[in-house]
Design an enzyme around this catalytic site. Structure first.
Site, PDB file in Angstrom:
ATOM      1  N   ASN A 244      25.967  17.048 -12.053  1.00  0.00           N
ATOM      2  CA  ASN A 244      26.722  15.876 -11.599  1.00  0.00           C
ATOM      3  C   ASN A 244      28.231  16.037 -11.791  1.00  0.00           C
ATOM      4  O   ASN A 244      29.015  15.690 -10.913  1.00  0.00           O
ATOM      5  CB  ASN A 244      26.263  14.619 -12.351  1.00  0.00           C
ATOM      6  CG  ASN A 244      25.001  14.017 -11.745  1.00  0.00           C
ATOM      7  OD1 ASN A 244      24.509  14.494 -10.736  1.00  0.00           O
ATOM      8  ND2 ASN A 244      24.502  12.964 -12.361  1.00  0.00           N
TER       9      ASN A 244
ATOM     10  N   PHE B  39      27.877   6.282 -20.533  1.00  0.00           N
ATOM     11  CA  PHE B  39      26.986   6.583 -19.407  1.00  0.00           C
ATOM     12  C   PHE B  39      27.760   7.342 -18.335  1.00  0.00           C
ATOM     13  O   PHE B  39      28.916   7.027 -18.054  1.00  0.00           O
ATOM     14  CB  PHE B  39      26.427   5.292 -18.803  1.00  0.00           C
ATOM     15  CG  PHE B  39      25.399   4.621 -19.663  1.00  0.00           C
ATOM     16  CD1 PHE B  39      24.091   5.092 -19.701  1.00  0.00           C
ATOM     17  CD2 PHE B  39      25.732   3.527 -20.437  1.00  0.00           C
ATOM     18  CE1 PHE B  39      23.139   4.474 -20.497  1.00  0.00           C
ATOM     19  CE2 PHE B  39      24.779   2.892 -21.230  1.00  0.00           C
ATOM     20  CZ  PHE B  39      23.480   3.373 -21.259  1.00  0.00           C
ATOM     21  N   GLU B  40      27.086   8.299 -17.701  1.00  0.00           N
ATOM     22  CA  GLU B  40      27.797   9.200 -16.798  1.00  0.00           C
ATOM     23  C   GLU B  40      28.477   8.493 -15.631  1.00  0.00           C
ATOM     24  O   GLU B  40      29.525   8.913 -15.165  1.00  0.00           O
ATOM     25  CB  GLU B  40      26.845  10.280 -16.275  1.00  0.00           C
ATOM     26  CG  GLU B  40      25.644   9.715 -15.515  1.00  0.00           C
ATOM     27  CD  GLU B  40      24.693  10.819 -15.062  1.00  0.00           C
ATOM     28  OE1 GLU B  40      24.313  11.627 -15.920  1.00  0.00           O
ATOM     29  OE2 GLU B  40      24.361  10.858 -13.877  1.00  0.00           O
ATOM     30  N   ALA B  41      27.907   7.400 -15.142  1.00  0.00           N
ATOM     31  CA  ALA B  41      28.503   6.721 -13.982  1.00  0.00           C
ATOM     32  C   ALA B  41      29.803   6.010 -14.336  1.00  0.00           C
ATOM     33  O   ALA B  41      30.517   5.543 -13.451  1.00  0.00           O
ATOM     34  CB  ALA B  41      27.504   5.740 -13.378  1.00  0.00           C
TER      35      ALA B  41
END
Lengths: 339, 253
Positions: free
Chosen positions: A136, B49-51
């Protein structure tokens, strides 16, 4: 710089930075012009068969479902999708016959809901091909390279793994430290859709909450179509310019799409529709089920408004708004399977 | 109070997390364990969190590591660029992951079972896992233990553990002083030998024997000073069942 290793993945959506600069010079209007149109025109004008594309948001969070259904309706074919946390978006597009290749950081999964029957079946049978693997962060920084007009972006990820081996990146000896470092090739998608909370008619956008990769993706995409919950007056944007995360001069089209992320979550407005997700996960266990879903929710309706009527209209959206505000408990029918 | 193995794993994992540290959290059980730690001994655990969600007060279990719950009453709603950059810059102590397969050096597979191009089972892929395994100071993995999952050779190496052994991460170019810290399963807790970087049994859950663990491990597991896990407390179980996952989405009914 000494090249130490090269990934075997296909290097797709890369351009020489000078070619990218020419594209930006010749194709992006700097003018404050009204960019509004409907989804059918936007998909017709800005998407073509065989192209490489990305969806903004996070696979089932703030995702342009209106655009996804319209691409299926217009029978777009042989598209390569940037699988940058692609979840419900990629699954539906595979089911609709639109996507046949994935550049894959995350696909074939529905996070907490489990694996995606439709996407898995397609890839395991060879109908969908994985053209590359990456992480990602790697995708995020491939978009960043493009956003900054650079051929690549360095990062300390993927080294030593099969994720690198199947990627389109390179590992070189960093001239500063002498250690290996990964160079991620810039990624310029042919087109991207990004769903936002509000924008003006020119395409200046605000997003409430996390922006995920969208600030860089917006600048990387050759053609950018914004779908928006709401079109606001010009002064909503200009009275708070610090909130603009995507500016008009990189936007090609603006499509008003209230509730346009359903059945996905739209932070602050409505939570994901788990009853609908359960229906998709159940039906998509077979090709016949996928066809049944498409016939009902995509081909069986004229447009997104009619679709919203079918899923329960205003009443359903009010419930999802309450769920978003934590006023009602979450009911996730898919979690009861096999328990 | 009786409990299932998922609840046990959540409790054991939560106890590993220290107050005042930062943690990058993956989907599912890692979130449950993190929420439990925050409500008990680690109120100042900084959750990332990655987002882009940073420092949220998780009100209920998120379905996605990018949904609105991940920045509920958070200190920041940022971006993937920001959170991954944070980890690369050394600001994230733990990466908290799940996996389908693991080897003795803590390398993980979440991409494919079988051949990459003709997969028996296609799994989601790296997502942010490779990044967490590369960039966080330490990684913790939560997964089921059996011979098909704890294996000598992975079908595919998605996320780096200690790669091929001592010095391999540094030679590959990964940040120094990083790597796997704990592996928590339904049977026990494993760490990694300081010298050889091989997986080492540290803790057995109540009623589990060393033989049970060995029978469910497909490689030679080293034996450390093995302690017994304290059973989940009533307080832990009540929080899990009544507050964190009342619908039993992850922990089951």
């Amino acid at each position: 710089m000494k090249v130490l290793a090269e990934g075997e993945g296909e290097r797709l959506a890369w351009m020489h930075p000078d070619e990218a600069r020419r594209w930006m010079r010749d194709n992006k209007s700097r003018a404050l012009v009204d960019r509004r149109m409907d989804i059918s025109e936007a998909v017709r004008r800005f998407t073509r068969d065989g192209e490489y594309f990305a969806m903004g948001g996070f696979g089932h969070i703030r995702v342009s479902m209106n655009a996804i259904y319209e691409m299926i309706r217009q029978k777009r074919r042989n598209l390569i999708m940037a699988g940058k946390t692609s979840v419900h978006d990629v699954d539906i597009l595979i089911g609709g016959g639109v996507v046949d290749r994935i550049d894959c950081a995350y696909a074939h999964g529905h996070e907490l809901r489990g694996l995606s029957p439709c996407g898995r079946r397609a890839t395991e049978s060879g109908r969908v091909k994985i053209v590359g693997e990456l992480s990602n962060a790697a995708f995020q920084w491939r978009f960043k390279a493009a956003a900054m007009g650079l051929p690549w972006y360095p990062a300390r990820v993927m080294m030593g793994t099969d994720t690198f081996r199947y990627s389109s990146a390179m590992i070189v000896e960093d001239p500063f430290t002498g250690s290996p470092i990964t160079l991620l090739p810039a990624c310029y998608p042919d087109f991207a859709f990004i769903h936002v909370h509000r924008c003006d008619r020119y395409g200046n956008c605000q997003i409430d909450g996390t922006t995920i990769e969208d600030v860089d993706l917006a600048r990387a995409a050759k053609r950018l179509i914004i779908t928006t919950e709401e079109i606001v007056d010009d002064d909503v944007i200009t009275s708070e310019p610090g909130r603009t995360v995507i500016p008009h001069f990189i936007v090609d089209a603006v499509v008003e799409s209230p509730n346009g992320s359903h059945p996905g979550n739209m932070p602050g407005l409505y939570y994901s529709d788990e009853a609908h997700m359960t229906e998709w996960l159940r039906l998509s266990r077979s090709d016949e089920g996928v066809k049944e879903y498409m016939d009902k929710y995509v081909y069986g309706v004229e447009d997104f408004d009619e679709y919203l009527g079918l899923i329960g209209g205003e009443e359903r959206m009010e419930y999802l708004a309450k769920l978003e505000r934590l006023e009602v408990p979450l009911d996730a029918p898919w979690s009861r399977r096999g328990k | 109070m009786s409990y299932n193995t998922t609840e046990l794993m959540a409790c054991v994992a939560s106890r590993v997390l220290e107050n005042g540290k930062s943690i990058f959290v993956g989907t599912g059980l890692p979130i449950i364990a993190t929420m439990l730690a925050q409500r008990l001994h680690a109120p100042d655990l900084l959750v990332v969190f990655e987002a882009g969600g940073i420092g949220p007060k998780l009100p209920t279990i998120p379905i996605s590591v990018g949904d609105s719950r991940t920045f509920h009453k958070a200190v920041m709603a940022a971006s993937m660029d920001y959170t991954m950059g944070m980890a690369q810059a050394g600001l994230v102590d733990y990466g908290f992951l799940g996996a389908a397969q693991i080897d003795k050096y803590g390398n993980l597979n979440t991409t494919v079972i079988g051949d990459h191009d003709l997969p028996k089972v296609r799994l989601p892929g790296s997502g942010g896992a490779n990044d967490l395994g590369s960039l966080c100071h330490q990684t913790i993995t939560l997964m089921r233990q059996d011979k098909r999952r704890f294996m000598e050779k992975l079908d595919y190496l998605t996320t780096p553990g200690f790669l091929t052994g001592p010095g391999a991460r540094e030679a590959a170019g990964l940040p120094t002083e990083t790597g796997p810290y704990r592996v928590i399963t339904q049977l026990g807790v494993m760490g990694f030998d300081k010298e050889t970087k091989e997986m080492t049994l540290l803790q057995l859950h109540p009623g589990v024997t060393v033989d049970d663990v060995m029978e469910n491990t497909g490689f030679e597991l080293l034996l450390g000073e093995v302690k017994e896990t304290d059973a989940p407390t009533i307080e832990e179980l009540k929080l899990l069942r009544e507050e964190i996952d009342p619908s039993g989405i992850v922990i089951g009914k």
